[in-house]
Design an enzyme around this catalytic site. Structure first.
Site, short mmCIF file in Angstrom:
data_model
loop_
_atom_site.label_atom_id
_atom_site.label_comp_id
_atom_site.label_asym_id
_atom_site.label_seq_id
_atom_site.Cartn_x
_atom_site.Cartn_y
_atom_site.Cartn_z
N ARG A 130 18.37 -22.45 -2.02
CA ARG A 130 17.66 -22.41 -3.41
C ARG A 130 16.09 -21.92 -3.39
NH1 ARG A 130 21.56 -25.89 -4.13
NH2 ARG A 130 23.51 -24.62 -5.57
N LYS A 152 7.35 -9.58 -5.05
CA LYS A 152 8.10 -8.44 -5.34
C LYS A 152 9.09 -9.15 -3.80
CE LYS A 152 7.49 -5.40 -9.09
NZ LYS A 152 7.42 -4.19 -9.24
N GLU A 194 -2.16 4.11 -1.01
CA GLU A 194 -1.82 3.20 -1.48
C GLU A 194 -3.78 2.45 -2.41
OE1 GLU A 194 0.87 2.23 -3.61
OE2 GLU A 194 2.12 2.80 -2.03
N LYS A 235 -5.00 -5.65 -7.75
CA LYS A 235 -3.83 -6.21 -7.63
C LYS A 235 -3.29 -7.53 -8.13
CE LYS A 235 1.34 -5.78 -5.81
NZ LYS A 235 2.05 -5.59 -4.82
N GLU A 245 6.41 -7.40 -14.62
CA GLU A 245 6.19 -6.03 -15.01
C GLU A 245 6.76 -6.10 -16.13
OE1 GLU A 245 6.83 -3.37 -11.68
OE2 GLU A 245 7.34 -1.93 -13.19
N ARG A 249 1.90 -4.23 -14.93
CA ARG A 249 2.03 -3.41 -13.64
C ARG A 249 2.07 -2.37 -13.00
NH1 ARG A 249 4.00 -7.93 -9.92
NH2 ARG A 249 4.62 -7.22 -8.05
N ASN A 253 2.40 1.84 -10.69
CA ASN A 253 3.18 2.75 -10.13
C ASN A 253 3.47 4.59 -9.92
OD1 ASN A 253 5.37 0.77 -9.40
ND2 ASN A 253 6.03 0.80 -11.63
N HIS A 256 4.22 7.38 -8.11
CA HIS A 256 5.48 6.51 -7.47
C HIS A 256 7.21 7.67 -8.04
CE1 HIS A 256 2.84 3.79 -5.57
NE2 HIS A 256 4.14 3.34 -5.11
N HIS A 260 8.71 8.37 -5.41
CA HIS A 260 10.22 8.25 -4.99
C HIS A 260 11.36 9.03 -4.60
CE1 HIS A 260 9.38 3.63 -6.83
NE2 HIS A 260 9.44 4.12 -5.52
N HIS A 274 6.93 6.52 3.18
CA HIS A 274 6.56 5.94 1.20
C HIS A 274 4.98 6.69 0.43
CE1 HIS A 274 6.70 3.92 -2.73
NE2 HIS A 274 5.54 3.37 -2.19
N1 LIG Z 1 7.63 -5.90 -2.04
C1 LIG Z 1 6.35 -4.83 -2.97
O1 LIG Z 1 5.65 -5.13 -3.91
C2 LIG Z 1 6.33 -3.96 -1.86
C3 LIG Z 1 5.95 -2.50 -2.76
C4 LIG Z 1 5.18 -1.19 -1.26
C5 LIG Z 1 6.18 -1.12 -0.78
N2 LIG Z 1 7.30 -1.86 -0.70
C6 LIG Z 1 8.45 -2.04 0.77
O2 LIG Z 1 7.36 -1.81 1.34
C7 LIG Z 1 8.45 -1.35 2.72
C8 LIG Z 1 7.76 -0.57 3.23
O3 LIG Z 1 7.01 -0.91 4.85
P1 LIG Z 1 5.39 -0.38 5.51
O4 LIG Z 1 5.34 0.72 4.65
O5 LIG Z 1 4.62 -1.27 5.76
O6 LIG Z 1 6.65 -0.07 6.40
P2 LIG Z 1 7.73 -1.10 7.69
O7 LIG Z 1 7.59 -2.28 7.89
O8 LIG Z 1 8.80 0.04 7.96
O9 LIG Z 1 6.27 -0.75 8.98
C9 LIG Z 1 6.40 0.45 9.81
C10 LIG Z 1 6.34 0.67 11.06
O10 LIG Z 1 5.41 0.23 11.18
C11 LIG Z 1 6.21 -0.88 12.49
N3 LIG Z 1 3.94 -1.86 12.35
C12 LIG Z 1 4.42 -2.73 11.58
N4 LIG Z 1 3.41 -3.20 11.74
C13 LIG Z 1 2.63 -2.87 13.07
C14 LIG Z 1 1.59 -3.26 13.75
N5 LIG Z 1 0.29 -3.52 13.51
N6 LIG Z 1 1.57 -2.39 15.19
C15 LIG Z 1 2.74 -1.97 15.76
N7 LIG Z 1 3.82 -1.47 14.52
C16 LIG Z 1 3.86 -1.79 13.48
C17 LIG Z 1 6.85 -1.56 12.18
O11 LIG Z 1 8.01 -1.57 13.39
C18 LIG Z 1 7.68 0.06 11.42
O12 LIG Z 1 8.49 0.78 12.60
C19 LIG Z 1 9.79 -0.53 1.72
O13 LIG Z 1 10.90 -1.10 2.15
C20 LIG Z 1 9.19 -0.45 0.35
O14 LIG Z 1 10.10 -0.92 -0.41
C21 LIG Z 1 7.42 -3.23 -1.06
ZN LIG Z 2 3.94 2.19 -3.14
#
Ligand SMILES: NC(=O)c1ccc[n+]([C@@H]2O[C@H](COP(=O)([O-])OP(=O)(O)OC[C@H]3O[C@@H](n4cnc5c(N)ncnc54)[C@H](O)[C@@H]3O)[C@@H](O)[C@H]2O)c1
Ligand SMILES: [Zn+2]
Length: 382
Positions: A130, A152, A194, A235, A245, A249, A253, A256, A260, A274
């Site tokens: 929990r 999030k 971003e 942020k 949000e 907030r 987006n 986005h 998306h 993304h």
């Molecule tokens: N929670 C939120 O507020 C929020 C906001 C934006 C996006 N997201 C989510 O984030 C995700 C995308 O995140 P991302 O773009 O970081 O992708 P990711 O976590 O898939 O990382 C991208 C790639 O880079 C590699 N990688 C990561 N760090 C590395 C490093 N230092 N050296 C070498 N390789 C490395 C990973 O293994 C992966 O293959 C999506 O699922 C999206 O929905 C969440």
């Molecule tokens: Zn984004």
């Protein structure tokens, strides 16, 4: 509380959320302070480090070393890299491993990775017994400026992205800018979209600074740190005013809703990361704002110019395989946008611009206007 840890080179941004407030520590080599910082706030706690295979190869050893140095007992949970781990199966793997590692209420989960690991590990922490506290160690630019901040967490449903999740704020965020040196350049560039977004939506001076200093941000060093800290401050301020949000907030987006739809049209594949979808989406949002007479064509062109200059895609036609499937079809894109979370009773919510640095939430955008705008964009020949 024990005495605060002193690290002169780090920039600290506080996310002011009352009893859920936390620090984002930004700087080169701040990862080495992780163990000490955790020991200071949670003496005696054990930790499970959740990471993916790519990140483990580069950064698991130094992470475990700093924790061991502070006397923290750790276990490791390694998932496959990529969005495929942000699933029920990935959550099951991680949750069962956390139980097996005997992580209890006063222990910690450490998310070492990009947004995928952060969202998955954060959600697993939110529901383990929990709710167990977690620390974010973001290793992509996107994660450092966006996903690790704001609480999030979640996984994808077969019916859509991020549909299953919870708000769960971290205890601490450690954003080591040196960790980004091993990130593939295309991933870094996608995250940069971003960063630019914070300028476009709320800070024209920062956008101007990026126009002049983007090369330094890509290279590393002080400019990178400044860009990450400025993004986190932006942020953090918005999240502190609107954690769940219900209003402001949503400005985050920007780009986005279009983005998306483009990600969905390309099957969330490597054809469009993304951040790349956000770059095209931001240009479309600026051009749509200009079409509605809210900003000048010159302002929209300025947004496009900067993103193109750093090598981001800025037009629908820049997407690999444009012309196949539903990408070149305004009706198909409209259908995808209508499936987005931000739709209420047939009206589309868009983040539009009144100026560079002044975004607004437009809750009542007429679908026909968006359709005509997209049709015109799709007809442009390059
Ligand atoms: N929670 C939120 O507020 C929020 C906001 C934006 C996006 N997201 C989510 O984030 C995700 C995308 O995140 P991302 O773009 O970081 O992708 P990711 O976590 O898939 O990382 C991208 C790639 O880079 C590699 N990688 C990561 N760090 C590395 C490093 N230092 N050296 C070498 N390789 C490395 C990973 O293994 C992966 O293959 C999506 O699922 C999206 O929905 C969440
Ligand atoms: Zn984004």
């Amino acid at each position: 509380m024990t005495a605060p840890v002193k690290h002169p080179d780090a920039t600290v941004v506080n996310v002011a959320l009352g009893e859920r407030a936390y620090d984002i520590v930004i700087g080169r080599n701040v990862l080495a302070s992780l163990g000490e910082r955790i020991a200071a706030v949670r003496p005696g706690a054990r930790a499970a480090v959740i990471t993916d295979r790519n990140v483990a190869r580069h950064w698991l050893q130094p992470t475990e070393a700093t924790l061991a140095g502070a006397g923290i007992a750790t276990s490791r949970i390694i998932v496959e890299e990529g969005e495929g781990s942000k699933t029920y199966a990935g959550l099951e793997q991680v949750s069962e491993a956390l139980v097996a590692a005997r992580i209890e209420r006063n222990d910690l989960v450490i998310a070492l990775g990009g947004g995928v690991v952060g969202d998955l590990a954060g959600f697993a922490a939110a529901i383990l017994r929990r709710g167990v506290d977690f620390v974010q160690v973001p290793t992509t630019l996107l994660a450092q400026v966006d996903s690790s901040v704001g609480g999030k967490t979640g996984i994808n449903s077969p019916q859509g992205k991020n549909l299953i999740g919870a708000f769960h704020q971290p205890l601490l965020v450690i954003a080591d800018t040196a960790v980004l040196d091993t990130l593939p350049p295309r991933q870094f560039r996608a995250g940069y979209a971003e960063v630019a977004k914070y300028g476009v939506l709320g800070d024209e001076a920062f956008f101007g600074w990026l126009e002049a200093n983007h090369a330094g941000v890509f290279k590393g060093g002080e400019a990178r740190e400044h860009a990450i800290a400025t993004s986190c401050r932006a942020k953090a301020a918005i999240v502190a005013r609107d954690e769940r949000e219900t209003g402001e907030r949503a400005l985050l987006n920007l780009g986005h809703t279009f983005g998306h739809a483009l990600e969905a049209a390309t099957g969330f594949s490597d054809r469009l990361f993304h951040g790349e979808g956000v770059a095209i989406g931001m240009v479309l949002a600026a051009e749509f704002s200009a079409a509605l007479g809210m900003i000048s064509q010159a302002a929209a062109a300025r947004v496009e110019r900067h993103l193109a200059e750093v090598g981001l895609p800025t037009h629908l036609q820049d997407i690999a395989g444009f012309g196949q499937e539903g990408l070149a079809d305004a009706d198909a894109l409209m259908t995808l946008m209508a499936q987005d979370k931000k739709v209420r009773r047939g009206r589309l919510t868009f983040i539009l611009l009144e100026a560079i640095g002044r975004a607004v939430i437009a809750r009542d955008v007429e679908p026909a206007r968006v359709h005509d705008f997209l049709q015109a964009k799709l007809a442009v020949q390059f």
